[in-house]
Design a protein around this motif. Structure first.
Motif, PDB file in Angstrom:
ATOM      1  N   SER A  24      -5.350  18.439  -4.553  1.00  0.00           N
ATOM      2  CA  SER A  24      -4.517  17.567  -3.727  1.00  0.00           C
ATOM      3  C   SER A  24      -4.768  16.090  -3.989  1.00  0.00           C
ATOM      4  N   LEU A  25      -5.851  15.741  -4.660  1.00  0.00           N
ATOM      5  CA  LEU A  25      -6.170  14.326  -4.852  1.00  0.00           C
ATOM      6  C   LEU A  25      -5.084  13.578  -5.608  1.00  0.00           C
ATOM      7  N   THR A  26      -4.638  14.121  -6.713  1.00  0.00           N
ATOM      8  CA  THR A  26      -3.632  13.438  -7.529  1.00  0.00           C
ATOM      9  C   THR A  26      -2.337  13.278  -6.752  1.00  0.00           C
ATOM     10  N   GLY A  30      -0.889   9.802  -5.445  1.00  0.00           N
ATOM     11  CA  GLY A  30       0.462   9.470  -5.904  1.00  0.00           C
ATOM     12  C   GLY A  30       1.344   8.991  -4.762  1.00  0.00           C
ATOM     13  N   LEU A  31       1.209   9.624  -3.591  1.00  0.00           N
ATOM     14  CA  LEU A  31       1.962   9.177  -2.415  1.00  0.00           C
ATOM     15  C   LEU A  31       1.574   7.756  -2.026  1.00  0.00           C
ATOM     16  N   LEU A  32       0.278   7.486  -2.001  1.00  0.00           N
ATOM     17  CA  LEU A  32      -0.174   6.145  -1.644  1.00  0.00           C
ATOM     18  C   LEU A  32       0.343   5.100  -2.630  1.00  0.00           C
ATOM     19  N   VAL A  33       0.329   5.451  -3.912  1.00  0.00           N
ATOM     20  CA  VAL A  33       0.836   4.518  -4.921  1.00  0.00           C
ATOM     21  C   VAL A  33       2.332   4.281  -4.713  1.00  0.00           C
ATOM     22  N   GLY A  37       1.900   0.889  -3.879  1.00  0.00           N
ATOM     23  CA  GLY A  37       1.554   0.459  -5.229  1.00  0.00           C
ATOM     24  C   GLY A  37       2.405  -0.645  -5.808  1.00  0.00           C
ATOM     25  N   ASN A  38       3.590  -0.897  -5.250  1.00  0.00           N
ATOM     26  CA  ASN A  38       4.460  -1.934  -5.788  1.00  0.00           C
ATOM     27  C   ASN A  38       4.129  -3.316  -5.239  1.00  0.00           C
ATOM     28  N   ARG A  39       3.224  -3.371  -4.299  1.00  0.00           N
ATOM     29  CA  ARG A  39       2.868  -4.659  -3.699  1.00  0.00           C
ATOM     30  C   ARG A  39       1.917  -5.420  -4.613  1.00  0.00           C
ATOM     31  N   ASP A  40       1.880  -6.707  -4.406  1.00  0.00           N
ATOM     32  CA  ASP A  40       0.999  -7.566  -5.189  1.00  0.00           C
ATOM     33  C   ASP A  40      -0.243  -7.850  -4.351  1.00  0.00           C
ATOM     34  N   SER A  41      -1.147  -6.860  -4.311  1.00  0.00           N
ATOM     35  CA  SER A  41      -2.373  -7.024  -3.533  1.00  0.00           C
ATOM     36  C   SER A  41      -3.518  -6.317  -4.260  1.00  0.00           C
ATOM     37  N   LEU A  47      -5.341   1.053  -5.998  1.00  0.00           N
ATOM     38  CA  LEU A  47      -4.701   2.368  -5.897  1.00  0.00           C
ATOM     39  C   LEU A  47      -4.089   2.777  -7.232  1.00  0.00           C
ATOM     40  N   ARG A  48      -3.417   1.844  -7.897  1.00  0.00           N
ATOM     41  CA  ARG A  48      -2.822   2.154  -9.204  1.00  0.00           C
ATOM     42  C   ARG A  48      -3.894   2.498 -10.232  1.00  0.00           C
ATOM     43  N   THR A  49      -4.988   1.758 -10.217  1.00  0.00           N
ATOM     44  CA  THR A  49      -6.084   2.010 -11.161  1.00  0.00           C
ATOM     45  C   THR A  49      -6.696   3.387 -10.935  1.00  0.00           C
TER      46      THR A  49
END
Length: 149
Positions: A24-26, A30-33, A37-41, A47-49
């Motif tokens: 379930s980790l991936t 993936g949901l969190l990204v 993930g599109n934010r600039d923070s 999260l993307r890394t």
């Protein structure tokens, strides 16, 4: 994902532990990204890394997920130990004390190993909070058990 009724068999318990572990980790990350993930923070970048690392690891080195399976198994086994204080609190107060020691050990692990693994400081504080907040109910339970003695 397995259904609750399927957990009644050894294979079902294995499936349940895998649900808690690597499988379930991936998907969860993936949901969190997708959500953040599109934010600039710094959080979005982290999260993307982590998601990229997990996807690449799953693709090229799937055997590493076996360690996460064992981690989930260990959590279930440790949780079973806490049945003892529920059944006989005075005799099994050591389990509560074991839990308190484990909670205390979270802090040095997070603060020492976290920087070595490149974990952001804020996340290390969240890890430390698990130790602190996990100790509170255990300390209250230990106090109640001591009053029974």
């Amino acid at each position: 994902m397995a259904t609750v009724s399927s957990y009644k068999t050894p294979r079902g318990l294995y499936d349940f532990s895998k649900t808690l572990a690597a499988d379930s980790l991936t998907w969860e990350l993936g949901l969190l990204v997708r959500w953040f993930g599109n934010r600039d923070s710094a959080l979005a970048a982290w999260l993307r890394t982590v998601h990229t690392g997990l996807v690449e690891t799953d693709t090229h080195y799937p055997f590493l997920a076996y360690g996460t399976d064992w981690l989930a198994f260990a959590h279930l086994v440790i949780a079973m130990a806490f049945i003892g204080p529920w059944r006989d609190p005075v005799k099994n107060i050591w389990v509560i004390e074991f839990g308190l020691i484990a909670c205390a050990m979270v802090l040095p692990l997070a603060l020492i190993a976290g920087p070595l693994r490149g974990i952001p400081f804020g996340w290390r504080l969240i890890d430390c909070a698990f130790g602190v907040f996990g100790a509170i109910p255990l300390w209250l339970i230990r106090r109640e058990i001591q009053q029974l003695c």
